[in-house]
Design an enzyme around this catalytic site. Structure first.
Site, PDB file in Angstrom:
ATOM      1  N   HIS A  98       0.818  -1.218   0.000  1.00 20.14           N
ATOM      2  CA  HIS A  98       0.000   0.000   0.000  1.00 20.14           C
ATOM      3  C   HIS A  98       0.847   1.261   0.000  1.00 20.14           C
ATOM      4  CE1 HIS A  98       0.346   0.985   4.397  1.00 20.14           C
ATOM      5  NE2 HIS A  98       0.454  -0.318   4.533  1.00 20.14           N
ATOM      6  N   GLU A 138      -5.146   1.135   2.915  1.00 20.12           N
ATOM      7  CA  GLU A 138      -4.815   0.090   3.891  1.00 20.12           C
ATOM      8  C   GLU A 138      -4.817   0.624   5.319  1.00 20.12           C
ATOM      9  OE1 GLU A 138      -2.516  -2.625   6.452  1.00 20.12           O
ATOM     10  OE2 GLU A 138      -2.146  -0.501   6.028  1.00 20.12           O
ATOM     11  N   GLU A 139      -4.304   1.827   5.507  1.00 23.04           N
ATOM     12  CA  GLU A 139      -4.173   2.356   6.868  1.00 23.04           C
ATOM     13  C   GLU A 139      -5.526   2.609   7.527  1.00 23.04           C
ATOM     14  OE1 GLU A 139      -1.658   2.290   8.577  1.00 23.04           O
ATOM     15  OE2 GLU A 139       0.107   2.395   7.280  1.00 23.04           O
ATOM     16  N   ASP A 171       3.995  -6.288   3.393  1.00 23.41           N
ATOM     17  CA  ASP A 171       3.843  -5.174   4.329  1.00 23.41           C
ATOM     18  C   ASP A 171       4.906  -5.332   5.411  1.00 23.41           C
ATOM     19  OD1 ASP A 171       2.816  -2.952   5.649  1.00 23.41           O
ATOM     20  OD2 ASP A 171       0.739  -3.557   5.316  1.00 23.41           O
ATOM     21  N   HIS A 216       4.846   3.052  12.761  1.00 18.04           N
ATOM     22  CA  HIS A 216       3.937   4.174  12.946  1.00 18.04           C
ATOM     23  C   HIS A 216       4.560   5.289  13.780  1.00 18.04           C
ATOM     24  CE1 HIS A 216      -0.161   2.339  11.619  1.00 18.04           C
ATOM     25  NE2 HIS A 216       0.833   1.992  10.823  1.00 18.04           N
TER      26      HIS A 216
END
Length: 355
Positions: A69, A221-222, A242, A322
Site C-alpha cells: 500500500h 490500507e491504513e 507489508d 507508525h
C-alpha cells in the site's frame, strides 16, 4: 539471484517524498503508474483509485496477487482556531507523541501547499515548565503552527486553508553509510519499492512466470479496506507485502524478511507460510516467523470481504512502526529474493498445502 537493490532504495526515497495520506493518494499512485509504464508493465486504475498491474504467466486459470500500500498515516484539518493554529483529526492509527515536533505540510482543496509544525498547545518549557512534560497528548492539545503570518482564524481562511484539508508528515528520509534506511512511511512504501524492484528484475531478465500475477498498489490500507476489492477472477493466492513489526516479544529484526503466522485477525494460511519458510531456508535468507498482535493487512481485509483465496503476509522488518521508522537494506534484499523465488514456485493448492 540478482536484486536491483540501489533501484529499490532510490525508488523508496522518491516515493516517500510524495505526500499520500489515506484519502489523498493520487500523486503517489500516478508516480507508480508512470514507473510501471517505464518498466513495461501494464496497469489500470480501480474505482477506489488503487492501481492493478498484471504480468502474464504460463498459466492463466490460477493466478497470484501481491499487494503493497502506498497510503500513509497523516491528518486532516479538524478546526481552525481563533489564534490561527489548526486542530487535527488523525488519519490512521498512531499516538500523537509519535509526530510531536514533526514538520508537516497542509494541502488546500485548490492545491496550494503550506508548511507547519505539529506541537502541543503548551510547547514552551520556559513558559509552562513541568506542565508541558505532564500533559497527555490528545486531539485537544495538539495543533499545527503554520509557517505564515497568521494570528487569527480569518488570516488562515484567507490563505485558502479550510476544515477537511489534508496534512502530511515530513518523511525525513536518511540512508546511512552502514546501510540503514530511516524515514517515516517505510510502512508501506518500502514494500511498494521492493515490488517495483522485483518487477524490474522480471522484465529485464525476461523471466517467464508460471502463473499470471497481479500487483495491487492499494491506497486505503491504513484505514482498513485497501485491498478488499478489485481482486481479479481466478486469483487463488493473495500475498500482502507489508512491514514486519519489531519490538519486545517479537522475533523480527531490521535485516530479515518477516513471515507472519498470525495477526489480530487470526492465522495466515499455514501451507503458504510453511512454503515461504522452505523457500527462505533453501535460499539461505535471513528470515523470521512472527506474530503481530495489533496488526491487520490487505490480505486479511480480502478474507473479511469474502474472497476465497489462500492468504499470506511477508515483508521487511521495520523498527518503530507508525513512528519514525528504520530498516536496513538487507531487509529489502531478503524480502525481494523471497518474493522472486515465490513467484517462480508452484502455488500452494498444487502443492497440497494445509488449509
Amino acid at each position: 539471484m540478482k536484486i536491483p537493490l540501489q533501484y529499490m532504495i532510490e525508488t523508496f526515497f522518491t516515493l516517500a517524498s510524495i505526500p499520500s495520506p489515506s484519502g489523498n493518494t493520487d500523486h503517489a499512485i500516478a508516480w507508480v503508474e508512470a514507473e510501471l509504464r517505464q518498466l513495461g508493465v501494464s496497469s489500470v486504475r480501480t474505482n477506489k483509485g488503487a492501481l492493478l498491474a498484471t504480468i502474464p504467466g504460463a498459466v492463466d486459470q490460477q493466478r497470484r496477487l501481491l499487494t503493497a500500500h502506498v497510503d500513509t498515516l497523516g491528518a486532516m484539518v479538524r478546526e481552525i482556531k481563533k489564534n490561527g493554529r489548526l486542530k487535527l483529526s488523525m488519519i490512521g492509527g498512531f499516538p500523537w507523541n509519535a509526530v510531536e515536533g514533526e514538520h508537516c505540510q497542509i494541502e488546500t482543496a485548490d492545491g496550494r501547499i503550506y508548511t507547519g509544525t505539529i506541537l502541543t498547545t503548551k510547547a514552551s518549557v520556559h513558559v509552562y515548565s513541568r506542565e508541558t512534560q505532564k500533559m497527555e497528548r490528545t486531539d485537544e492539545v495538539m495543533e499545527v503552527r503554520i509557517d505564515e503570518k497568521v494570528t487569527s482564524k480569518e488570516d488562515v481562511l484567507a490563505l485558502g486553508i479550510n476544515v477537511g484539508d489534508f496534512v502530511s508528515f515530513d518523511p525525513r528520509v536518511t540512508v546511512t553509510d552502514s546501510g540503514f534506511i530511516k524515514s517515516r512511511h517505510l510502512d508501506d512504501k518500502a514494500s511498494v519499492a521492493i515490488l517495483l524492484g522485483v518487477l524490474k528484475q522480471i522484465k529485464e531478465s525476461g523471466l517467464q512466470l508460471p502463473y499470471t500475477t497481479h500487483v495491487l498498489v492499494s491506497n486505503n490500507e491504513e484505514i482498513g479496506y485497501g485491498g478488499n476489492a478489485s481482486i481479479p477472477e481466478n486469483t487463488v493466492e493473495y500475498v500482502a507485502v507489508d512491514m514486519g513489526a519489531i519490538g519486545e516479544g517479537q522475533t523480527t529484526d531490521e535485516h530479515c524478511v518477516s513471515i507472519c503466522a498470525k495477526d489480530s485477525t487470526g492465522p495466515y494460511h499455514y501451507g503458504l507460510r510453511k512454503h515461504f519458510v522452505q523457500l527462505a531456508e533453501e535460499l539461505g535468507l535471513q528470515y523470521r516467523v512472527d506474530l503481530y498482535p495489533f496488526y491487520g493487512s490487505d490480505a486479511s481485509a480480502a478474507l473479511r470481504a469474502g474472497y476465497d483465496v489462500v492468504h499470506g503476509l511477508i515483508g521487511p522488518g521495520i523498527d518503530a512502526s507508525h513512528s519514525h521508522e528504520r530498516t536496513h537494506q538487507e531487509s529489502f534484499e531478503n524480502t525481494a529474493k523471497l518474493i522472486l523465488a515465490y513467484l517462480q514456485s508452484p502455488i500452494t493448492t498444487v502443492q497440497g498445502g494445509t488449509s
